[in-house]
Enzyme design. Structure first.
Site, PDB file in Angstrom:
ATOM      1  N   ASP A  30      41.377  44.939  -5.973  1.00 20.40           N
ATOM      2  CA  ASP A  30      42.533  45.021  -5.072  1.00 20.40           C
ATOM      3  C   ASP A  30      42.333  44.071  -3.895  1.00 20.40           C
ATOM      4  OD1 ASP A  30      44.835  47.474  -4.565  1.00 20.40           O
ATOM      5  OD2 ASP A  30      44.327  46.163  -2.883  1.00 20.40           O
ATOM      6  N   ASN A  86      50.420  55.655  -8.064  1.00 21.75           N
ATOM      7  CA  ASN A  86      51.567  55.939  -7.200  1.00 21.75           C
ATOM      8  C   ASN A  86      52.842  55.684  -7.995  1.00 21.75           C
ATOM      9  OD1 ASN A  86      49.904  56.466  -4.929  1.00 21.75           O
ATOM     10  ND2 ASN A  86      49.706  54.260  -4.551  1.00 21.75           N
ATOM     11  N   GLN A  93      54.025  53.504  -3.863  1.00 24.91           N
ATOM     12  CA  GLN A  93      54.038  52.377  -4.813  1.00 24.91           C
ATOM     13  C   GLN A  93      54.719  51.176  -4.165  1.00 24.91           C
ATOM     14  OE1 GLN A  93      55.807  53.122  -8.690  1.00 24.91           O
ATOM     15  NE2 GLN A  93      54.992  51.207  -9.510  1.00 24.91           N
ATOM     16  N   SER A  94      54.059  50.037  -4.202  1.00 24.26           N
ATOM     17  CA  SER A  94      54.635  48.818  -3.625  1.00 24.26           C
ATOM     18  C   SER A  94      54.812  47.721  -4.662  1.00 24.26           C
ATOM     19  CB  SER A  94      53.764  48.314  -2.468  1.00 24.26           C
ATOM     20  OG  SER A  94      52.464  48.016  -2.930  1.00 24.26           O
ATOM     21  N   VAL A  95      54.096  47.817  -5.783  1.00 30.54           N
ATOM     22  CA  VAL A  95      54.248  46.826  -6.859  1.00 30.54           C
ATOM     23  C   VAL A  95      54.731  47.590  -8.087  1.00 30.54           C
ATOM     24  CG1 VAL A  95      53.114  45.098  -8.299  1.00 30.54           C
ATOM     25  CG2 VAL A  95      52.385  45.402  -5.917  1.00 30.54           C
ATOM     26  N   HIS A  99      50.179  50.651 -12.409  1.00 32.27           N
ATOM     27  CA  HIS A  99      48.761  50.329 -12.241  1.00 32.27           C
ATOM     28  C   HIS A  99      47.989  51.584 -11.877  1.00 32.27           C
ATOM     29  CE1 HIS A  99      51.033  49.483  -8.562  1.00 32.27           C
ATOM     30  NE2 HIS A  99      49.998  49.945  -7.879  1.00 32.27           N
TER      31      HIS A  99
END
Ligand code: DGP
Length: 113
Positions: A30, A86, A93-95, A99
């Site tokens: 990350d 997430n 969650q941002s992407v 994942h």
């Protein structure tokens, strides 16, 4: 679905510190680590969120967990690590390319923040 930057990492259009790859998934460190070890595992065939997964994805999702354990062991943390997925912005969650976060190398609180 729209390509995310994780698809670009799979395509080697964006650099990443890749720690594992097989025909189904890719794992890399990350960029904004939240623990001494913070690795993301992503399916090569993108699913935006866990909620978008179907029965057809069950082997793939199981594979991601098996690989997560192997990576944690390789990193020297088979005794204690945390896996996080997430789902949705309000869950962090941002992407929007599913994942699994592997976090290890420090103690973790419960309940999570
Ligand atoms: P989440 O918030 O669950 O969607 O996690 C997305 C993670 O992706 C976050 O911890 C930061 C990481 N990340 C975002 N952009 C990049 C990138 O370009 N490279 C790498 N290696 N990680 C990234």
């Amino acid at each position: 679905m729209m390509d995310t930057l994780f698809s670009k990492i799979i395509a080697r259009q964006i650099p990443a510190d890749i720690v594992y790859e097989d025909e189904l998934c890719l794992a890399f460190r990350d960029i904004n680590p939240q623990a001494p070890v913070h690795i993301l595992i992503i399916p090569k065939n993108p699913i935006p969120k866990v909620i978008d997964a179907t029965e057809a994805d069950k082997d793939l999702l199981g594979h991601l967990l098996i690989v997560a354990g192997k990576i944690a062991k390789n990193e020297g943390h088979e005794e204690a690590f945390r896996l996080v997925i997430n789902n949705g912005e309000n869950a962090g969650q941002s992407v929007f390319h599913l994942h699994v976060h592997i976090l290890a190398g420090r103690n973790f609180n419960w309940p999570p923040g």
